[in-house]
Design a protein around this motif. Structure first.
Motif, PDB file in Angstrom:
ATOM      1  N   UNK A  36       0.818  -1.212   0.000  1.00 28.92           N
ATOM      2  CA  UNK A  36       0.000   0.000   0.000  1.00 28.92           C
ATOM      3  C   UNK A  36       0.852   1.263   0.000  1.00 28.92           C
ATOM      4  N   UNK A  37       2.134   1.137   0.356  1.00 36.40           N
ATOM      5  CA  UNK A  37       3.120   2.214   0.309  1.00 36.40           C
ATOM      6  C   UNK A  37       2.684   3.480   1.059  1.00 36.40           C
ATOM      7  N   UNK A  76      -7.272   5.648  -1.952  1.00 32.53           N
ATOM      8  CA  UNK A  76      -7.364   5.306  -3.374  1.00 32.53           C
ATOM      9  C   UNK A  76      -5.976   5.096  -3.978  1.00 32.53           C
ATOM     10  N   UNK A  77      -4.978   5.851  -3.525  1.00 31.37           N
ATOM     11  CA  UNK A  77      -3.611   5.660  -4.041  1.00 31.37           C
ATOM     12  C   UNK A  77      -3.093   4.279  -3.649  1.00 31.37           C
ATOM     13  N   UNK A  78      -3.345   3.870  -2.419  1.00 35.20           N
ATOM     14  CA  UNK A  78      -2.914   2.547  -1.981  1.00 35.20           C
ATOM     15  C   UNK A  78      -3.640   1.451  -2.759  1.00 35.20           C
ATOM     16  N   UNK A 120     -10.233  -0.914  -0.364  1.00 31.96           N
ATOM     17  CA  UNK A 120      -9.663   0.420  -0.185  1.00 31.96           C
ATOM     18  C   UNK A 120     -10.339   1.443  -1.096  1.00 31.96           C
ATOM     19  N   UNK A 121     -10.641   1.034  -2.333  1.00 30.06           N
ATOM     20  CA  UNK A 121     -11.302   1.961  -3.255  1.00 30.06           C
ATOM     21  C   UNK A 121     -12.689   2.329  -2.748  1.00 30.06           C
ATOM     22  N   UNK A 142      -9.312  10.021 -10.757  1.00 30.52           N
ATOM     23  CA  UNK A 142      -7.938   9.638 -10.421  1.00 30.52           C
ATOM     24  C   UNK A 142      -7.751   8.135 -10.548  1.00 30.52           C
ATOM     25  N   UNK A 143      -8.674   7.369  -9.968  1.00 32.22           N
ATOM     26  CA  UNK A 143      -8.560   5.912 -10.015  1.00 32.22           C
ATOM     27  C   UNK A 143      -8.611   5.396 -11.450  1.00 32.22           C
ATOM     28  N   UNK A 144      -9.517   5.946 -12.261  1.00 28.95           N
ATOM     29  CA  UNK A 144      -9.639   5.510 -13.649  1.00 28.95           C
ATOM     30  C   UNK A 144      -8.372   5.791 -14.435  1.00 28.95           C
ATOM     31  N   UNK A 145      -7.816   6.979 -14.245  1.00 24.44           N
ATOM     32  CA  UNK A 145      -6.588   7.345 -14.968  1.00 24.44           C
ATOM     33  C   UNK A 145      -5.421   6.453 -14.554  1.00 24.44           C
ATOM     34  N   UNK A 146      -5.285   6.230 -13.251  1.00 20.56           N
ATOM     35  CA  UNK A 146      -4.158   5.429 -12.772  1.00 20.56           C
ATOM     36  C   UNK A 146      -4.303   3.957 -13.144  1.00 20.56           C
TER      37      UNK A 146
END
Length: 315
Positions: A36-37, A76-78, A120-121, A142-146
């Motif tokens: 998950x950083x 969301x990043x994790x 997490x999302x 953000x999630x879609x792009x990543x």
């Protein structure tokens, strides 16, 4: 045979199910946390940029909404990191350093990684919903792009740079939309081209390191030349500085006391950009947060810049 013998490279890269000790629940939990950083969460402080510049940092409702946007982006990043490592597991196992990542090393099963990512999302969306639908939209975009980046767009020249840079831009936007703060066009342009400057600079440094030492680089970089990436980060820096100057004059006109500190802030800002460019040009530009933490001069310049902005807005 000695019980302290080191594991072989094959054992270190073994698929899920290898190594009895690594299958323990604690090991899996720690592996999920590593994947998950949380160290990368420092990037999410960008959500503070819009409230800070708008002189609304200390309003109770704004602080709550900003905190929610920070938490939502951490989640969301994790989630994206978990998906990325699950997708890249085969390539990571063949990599000399990435093979130690929990999923590649067999500590975290791939299905569990996908499941944890989904949780997490959903948690990120739930947290964002507390601040309102505008933040939910930013989180979903953000999630879609990543995810698009993870699924193949990272192999498309220029598009990959823009997607990574958009992650920083969306963080800055999130802080504004969560708190209902109108975002200046100059603020958005500074953030966008500042993000592109850092991303292209990092890629440029990786190519320079490869040319000097033969160190392994990401596959997408084979489609770039050092001269092209140098052009991108130099152009981005020029546009970023220009738009920041325009934003600084806009801030001066907006504040009631017509403070000159916003204009003065241009000086430490430009010098900080030039200082950061030294690391880029020397091929030493790693993660932006790593550079900021080890460069004392850059830290002083950053403090002077923030101080000037604070004086222009809050005094």
């Amino acid at each position: 045979m000695s019980s302290t013998a080191e594991s072989t490279p094959e054992e270190a890269a073994a698929p899920p199910g290898a190594g009895g000790a690594r299958r323990g629940s604690l090991g899996v939990l720690l592996g999920l946390i590593r994947t998950a950083r949380p160290r990368q969460w420092v990037k999410n402080v960008l959500v503070l940029a819009a409230p800070f510049a708008a002189n609304r940092m200390f309003e109770r409702d704004v602080l709550i909404d900003t905190a929610l946007s920070f938490a939502a982006f951490c989640l969301v990043a994790s989630a994206v990191y978990l998906v990325n490592d699950a997708i890249d597991v085969a390539a990571d196992r063949a990599h000399p350093t990435k093979r130690t990542r929990p999923i590649a090393a067999g500590i975290v099963p791939i299905p569990l990684a996908y499941g944890a990512s989904a949780v997490l999302f959903l948690a990120a969306v739930a947290v964002a919903l507390l601040a309102g639908w505008p933040l939910v939209i930013v989180i979903v975009v953000y999630a879609a792009a990543q995810l698009g980046y993870c699924l193949g767009l990272k192999h498309q020249p220029v598009i990959d740079l823009c997607i990574v840079a958009s992650g920083f831009l969306l963080r800055a936007i999130a802080g504004g939309v969560a708190a209902g703060i109108p975002l200046s066009q100059w603020f958005l342009l500074v953030t966008a081209f500042g993000s592109l400057f850092m991303v292209s600079g990092k890629r440029y440094a990786e190519i320079i390191l490869f040319e000097r030492t033969g160190a392994r680089i990401r596959a997408s970089l084979t489609k770039y030349s050092a001269s092209y990436l140098r052009f991108v980060w130099a152009t981005s820096a020029a546009i970023m500085i220009t738009t920041y100057a325009l934003w600084a004059f806009e801030i001066r006109q907006r504040v009631a006391h017509n403070s000159v500190w916003a204009v003065i802030s241009i000086v430490p800002f430009v010098v900080a950009v030039l200082r950061y460019a030294v690391d880029v040009d020397g091929g030493n530009a790693g993660e932006p947060e790593d550079i900021a933490l080890r460069d004392r001069v850059l830290q002083i310049l950053g403090a002077c810049w923030v101080g000037c902005l604070a004086l222009s807005v809050y005094v």
